[in-house]
Write an enzyme that holds these catalytic residues in place. Structure first.
Site, PDB file in Angstrom:
ATOM      1  N   TYR A  61       0.842  -1.195   0.000  1.00  0.00           N
ATOM      2  CA  TYR A  61       0.000   0.000   0.000  1.00  0.00           C
ATOM      3  C   TYR A  61       0.881   1.250   0.000  1.00  0.00           C
ATOM      4  O   TYR A  61       0.625   2.203  -0.727  1.00  0.00           O
ATOM      5  CB  TYR A  61      -0.925   0.003   1.219  1.00  0.00           C
ATOM      6  CG  TYR A  61      -1.901  -1.148   1.229  1.00  0.00           C
ATOM      7  CD1 TYR A  61      -3.074  -1.101   0.488  1.00  0.00           C
ATOM      8  CD2 TYR A  61      -1.648  -2.296   1.977  1.00  0.00           C
ATOM      9  CE1 TYR A  61      -3.964  -2.158   0.489  1.00  0.00           C
ATOM     10  CE2 TYR A  61      -2.532  -3.361   1.987  1.00  0.00           C
ATOM     11  CZ  TYR A  61      -3.682  -3.295   1.245  1.00  0.00           C
ATOM     12  OH  TYR A  61      -4.566  -4.344   1.236  1.00  0.00           O
ATOM     13  N   ASN A 102     -12.477  -1.441  -4.341  1.00  0.00           N
ATOM     14  CA  ASN A 102     -12.380  -1.972  -5.705  1.00  0.00           C
ATOM     15  C   ASN A 102     -13.623  -2.802  -6.025  1.00  0.00           C
ATOM     16  O   ASN A 102     -13.861  -3.824  -5.391  1.00  0.00           O
ATOM     17  CB  ASN A 102     -11.112  -2.834  -5.816  1.00  0.00           C
ATOM     18  CG  ASN A 102     -10.981  -3.556  -7.130  1.00  0.00           C
ATOM     19  OD1 ASN A 102     -11.669  -3.277  -8.104  1.00  0.00           O
ATOM     20  ND2 ASN A 102     -10.081  -4.518  -7.169  1.00  0.00           N
ATOM     21  N   CYS A 107      -6.458  -6.432  -6.800  1.00  0.00           N
ATOM     22  CA  CYS A 107      -6.166  -5.831  -5.502  1.00  0.00           C
ATOM     23  C   CYS A 107      -5.523  -6.827  -4.539  1.00  0.00           C
ATOM     24  O   CYS A 107      -4.900  -6.428  -3.558  1.00  0.00           O
ATOM     25  CB  CYS A 107      -7.419  -5.201  -4.900  1.00  0.00           C
ATOM     26  SG  CYS A 107      -8.835  -6.299  -4.791  1.00  0.00           S
ATOM     27  N   HIS A 108      -5.639  -8.121  -4.834  1.00  0.00           N
ATOM     28  CA  HIS A 108      -5.018  -9.139  -3.984  1.00  0.00           C
ATOM     29  C   HIS A 108      -3.493  -9.073  -4.041  1.00  0.00           C
ATOM     30  O   HIS A 108      -2.823  -9.623  -3.181  1.00  0.00           O
ATOM     31  CB  HIS A 108      -5.503 -10.543  -4.386  1.00  0.00           C
ATOM     32  CG  HIS A 108      -5.178 -10.920  -5.787  1.00  0.00           C
ATOM     33  ND1 HIS A 108      -5.991 -10.550  -6.854  1.00  0.00           N
ATOM     34  CD2 HIS A 108      -4.138 -11.615  -6.315  1.00  0.00           C
ATOM     35  CE1 HIS A 108      -5.446 -11.023  -7.973  1.00  0.00           C
ATOM     36  NE2 HIS A 108      -4.332 -11.669  -7.672  1.00  0.00           N
ATOM     37  N   GLU A 134      -1.055 -17.514  -8.493  1.00  0.00           N
ATOM     38  CA  GLU A 134      -0.059 -16.807  -9.289  1.00  0.00           C
ATOM     39  C   GLU A 134       1.354 -17.291  -8.972  1.00  0.00           C
ATOM     40  O   GLU A 134       2.195 -17.370  -9.862  1.00  0.00           O
ATOM     41  CB  GLU A 134      -0.201 -15.306  -9.082  1.00  0.00           C
ATOM     42  CG  GLU A 134      -1.513 -14.783  -9.630  1.00  0.00           C
ATOM     43  CD  GLU A 134      -1.642 -13.280  -9.573  1.00  0.00           C
ATOM     44  OE1 GLU A 134      -0.626 -12.576  -9.384  1.00  0.00           O
ATOM     45  OE2 GLU A 134      -2.775 -12.792  -9.750  1.00  0.00           O
TER      46      GLU A 134
END
Length: 176
Positions: free
Chosen positions: A99, A122, A130-131, A157
């Site tokens: 952030y 979001n 946003c993860h 991912e």
């Protein structure tokens, strides 16, 4: 076409996908933090070409078979929110940031807290990643679908590249 929605089953659980016209405008978990009122989702439809394709692509992503979504998306936020959501879209697959790093990059948002508020608002979770935003020390913090889902998304991912390790620091785009 007017606002409409479908409910799709995924490995993350039930997702409500919302569209206005020709763009996807919302992806919400059943117990989503800041989930809008059901009445704002429009009519629930049995099938919809755009929303069915969005659900298909999300499922493929969760299976590790897709890295991007290439769907028409539309958001309706404040200037700060739109800037943060645009920055989220630029975080590459398999990469994380913090952030604070996003706040520094954007400049006009003076704090990581302000970025966190925009990230939390979001409307297109998963589609706008946003993860991929972590706490300052690289740990999981905040996710509208819950931290368990955030970990699953990061693990999906990581399976395709460098592993995500909590507490080991964030992988910031552009960092060596």
């Amino acid at each position: 076409m007017s606002t409409r929605h479908i409910v799709a089953e995924t490995t993350l659980g039930e997702l409500t996908l919302v569209a206005e016209g020709r763009a996807v405008t919302g992806v919400y978990f059943r117990h989503h933090i800041r989930r809008p009122a059901e009445s704002s989702f429009g009519e629930r439809v049995a099938t919809d070409v755009l929303l069915d394709e969005a659900a298909h692509r999300i499922r493929a992503y969760l299976a590790g078979d897709r890295r991007d979504f290439d769907l028409p998306l539309a958001t309706h936020g404040s200037d700060v929110q739109e800037a943060v959501w645009a920055a989220l879209r630029e975080i590459p697959y398999g990469t994380t940031t913090t952030y604070g790093a996003l706040a520094e990059r954007l400049g006009f948002v003076t704090s990581a807290w302000g970025v966190g508020q925009a990230v939390g608002a979001n409307p297109l979770c998963v589609l706008i990643p946003c993860h991929r935003v972590l706490g300052s020390n690289g740990t999981l913090t905040g996710y509208a679908g819950g931290l368990r889902r955030k970990r699953i998304l990061l693990d999906v991912e990581a399976a395709a590249g460098e592993p995500w390790l909590p507490g080991m620091g964030a992988h910031t785009p552009g960092a060596a």
